[in-house]
Write an enzyme that holds these catalytic residues in place. Structure first.
Site, PDB file in Angstrom:
ATOM      1  N   ARG A  90       0.926  -1.078  -0.154  1.00 27.57           N
ATOM      2  CA  ARG A  90      -0.167  -0.043   0.005  1.00 27.57           C
ATOM      3  C   ARG A  90       0.791   1.133   0.101  1.00 27.57           C
ATOM      4  O   ARG A  90       0.494   2.261  -0.867  1.00 27.57           O
ATOM      5  CB  ARG A  90      -0.946   0.145   1.271  1.00 27.57           C
ATOM      6  CG  ARG A  90      -1.789   1.145   1.535  1.00 27.57           C
ATOM      7  CD  ARG A  90      -2.790   1.289   2.574  1.00 27.57           C
ATOM      8  NE  ARG A  90      -3.586   2.775   2.686  1.00 27.57           N
ATOM      9  CZ  ARG A  90      -4.593   2.555   3.520  1.00 27.57           C
ATOM     10  NH1 ARG A  90      -4.677   1.648   4.374  1.00 27.57           N
ATOM     11  NH2 ARG A  90      -5.253   3.894   3.382  1.00 27.57           N
ATOM     12  N   ASN A 144     -10.759  -4.529  -1.700  1.00 26.94           N
ATOM     13  CA  ASN A 144     -10.727  -3.421  -2.686  1.00 26.94           C
ATOM     14  C   ASN A 144      -9.735  -3.651  -3.806  1.00 26.94           C
ATOM     15  O   ASN A 144      -8.720  -4.577  -3.675  1.00 26.94           O
ATOM     16  CB  ASN A 144     -10.249  -1.989  -1.781  1.00 26.94           C
ATOM     17  CG  ASN A 144     -11.230  -1.225  -1.341  1.00 26.94           C
ATOM     18  OD1 ASN A 144     -12.463  -1.024  -1.634  1.00 26.94           O
ATOM     19  ND2 ASN A 144     -10.865  -0.881  -0.270  1.00 26.94           N
ATOM     20  N   TYR A 244     -14.088   9.948  -2.212  1.00 28.51           N
ATOM     21  CA  TYR A 244     -13.099   9.622  -3.057  1.00 28.51           C
ATOM     22  C   TYR A 244     -13.425  10.455  -4.461  1.00 28.51           C
ATOM     23  O   TYR A 244     -12.341  10.494  -5.314  1.00 28.51           O
ATOM     24  CB  TYR A 244     -13.582   7.949  -3.553  1.00 28.51           C
ATOM     25  CG  TYR A 244     -13.077   7.211  -2.539  1.00 28.51           C
ATOM     26  CD1 TYR A 244     -11.685   6.744  -2.518  1.00 28.51           C
ATOM     27  CD2 TYR A 244     -13.813   6.461  -1.670  1.00 28.51           C
ATOM     28  CE1 TYR A 244     -11.382   5.861  -1.352  1.00 28.51           C
ATOM     29  CE2 TYR A 244     -13.623   5.783  -0.535  1.00 28.51           C
ATOM     30  CZ  TYR A 244     -12.192   5.291  -0.778  1.00 28.51           C
ATOM     31  OH  TYR A 244     -11.669   4.639   0.526  1.00 28.51           O
TER      32      TYR A 244
END
Length: 421
Positions: A90, A144, A244
């Site tokens: 990430r 995700n 988002y």
């Protein structure tokens, strides 16, 4: 009823366990299996999970295993909450896109594509093993990027529904602002995963009065602050975008901001270390307050509601999920995966009809949906050219030189996860 959680060693898991314990009348779980390859961490989470169940007098059995096939055998539903490569991957997703002047984020843009490429093959392997061990089990995907992963699962013929906590978060927030019970708030929630707008906020159910104009007039500043967008954006759009959408509506400002502060991945990694230390305390028998800062608010309630609708036989409910479009948004292919209110029961999820989407929103939805199709193709078949085309199609990239540079960086940073790279 047996449920299995793949990725049960996640620091999110106590939130899920707390929801299963509190909402046992909604979802009567008799056995819960936590599955994770990280044995030491899994045992730590499993011990806390048992203490949470015991504190709330839940009679269900909680077991842990590193053996996926054994863990999912006989399960009625399998919840997926994976992070391939962990927080280290990430951190890369949030970092290298900035070198090209693009947003670095784990589900949006180039970083989101990297996550999809790493994740889709693993999820599909897990799903095939679930199908062999428990052919009637539902797969609930919280992994995700949910839209792309759910599209991969459905195209492979799996009984799958995708789940995100954005809608339930808005529902709870709006209910508090309006001083009504959350169950009274119905959202006209439309779009793709992590690309949605609340076109209406109805009190009293799907046919209730739309109070969105009143909500924006009376509480617009609070809503805008949560979204980290100017109040004027909400007033001019007349809707509430997902947070988002900030990556699209304020892209350059976000890139500057991300270059000036520690990454979210670094923050989460530090938080996870602190959470794991708390979880190791044998006296802890409830989810700690710190977990609320980890993200995934109301995740457990959304998961329980969805699993109950699919499994508990209590009749259909209306929930926001990710599922096939099936003509709901006529400008998208039927097999696109959208995120809307749907009727959910034991047969699955069927989207409710939605009003025609304004071109201002429909254009972005169509472009990102096309990107997701290309991203899935790259995830399934590999190849530098497929990665390049997916990036070129993404509205946050869209330029030849940018797509070339991002492709090189994506492949360089993900070689250990992409055998074809």
């Amino acid at each position: 009823m047996k449920l299995a959680v793949v990725g049960g060693g996640s620091t999110y898991t106590p939130e899920l366990i707390d929801g299963f314990a509190r909402l046992r009348d909604t979802l009567p779980v008799s056995e819960l299996v936590l599955i994770d390859p990280a044995a030491e961490r899994l045992e730590l989470i499993g011990a806390l999970a048992r203490r949470i169940f015991a504190r709330q007098d839940h009679p269900g059995l909680i077991t842990t295993t590193c053996d996926l096939d054994a863990g999912v055998a006989g399960a009625d539903a399998v919840l997926l909450q994976l992070r391939i490569g962990g927080q280290a991957a990430r951190l890369q997703d949030e970092t290298w896109p900035l070198e090209c002047g693009c947003v670095g984020q784990e589900t949006t843009g180039a970083g989101g594509l990297a996550k999809a490429l790493r994740t889709v093959p693993v999820v599909l392997d897990i799903a095939e093993r679930v199908r062999r061990a428990s052919p009637d089990a539902w797969i609930i995907d919280f992994t995700n990027p949910v839209g792309i992963v759910t599209r991969a699962l459905l195209r492979a013929g799996h009984k799958a529904v995708g789940l995100c906590n954005v809608a339930i978060g808005f529902q709870r927030k709006f209910a508090a602002l309006l001083d009504v019970a959350p169950a009274e708030v119905h959202l006209d929630h439309v779009g793709l995963n992590h690309l949605t707008w609340e076109l209406g906020v109805r009190v009293g159910g799907p046919g209730g009065r739309d109070v969105l104009p009143e909500l924006l007039a009376g509480h617009g500043d609070a809503v805008a602050a949560d979204l980290r967008l100017p109040r004027a954006v909400l007033d001019r759009l007349g809707v509430v975008p997902s947070y988002y959408l900030r990556y699209f509506y304020a892209h350059d400002a976000v890139v500057r901001e991300l270059g000036e502060k520690p990454s979210r991945a670094a923050e989460v990694a530090a938080m996870e270390r602190e959470l794991l230390a708390l979880y190791a305390d044998p006296a802890l028998d409830e989810k700690p307050a710190l977990l609320a800062k980890r993200g995934g608010a109301f995740y457990s309630e959304a998961a329980v509601d969805l699993a109950a609708a699919l499994l508990a036989g209590g009749g259909p409910t209306v929930q926001v999920v990710n599922t096939y479009n099936g003509g709901t948004l006529p400008f998208l292919p039927d097999d696109a995966v959208i995120e809307v209110q749907a009727r959910v029961d034991g047969s699955g999820a069927a989207p409710l009809a939605v009003a025609a989407l304004d071109p201002l929103f429909a254009g972005l939805v169509a472009q990102v949906s096309a990107y997701e199709d290309l991203a899935l193709d790259a995830a399934l078949r590999g190849g530098r050219e497929r990665v390049f085309k997916a990036l070129l199609a993404h509205p946050l990239v869209g330029q030849f030189d940018l797509a070339e540079g991002l492709t090189d960086r994506l492949l360089a940073h993900n070689k250990e996860h992409l055998p074809w790279a």
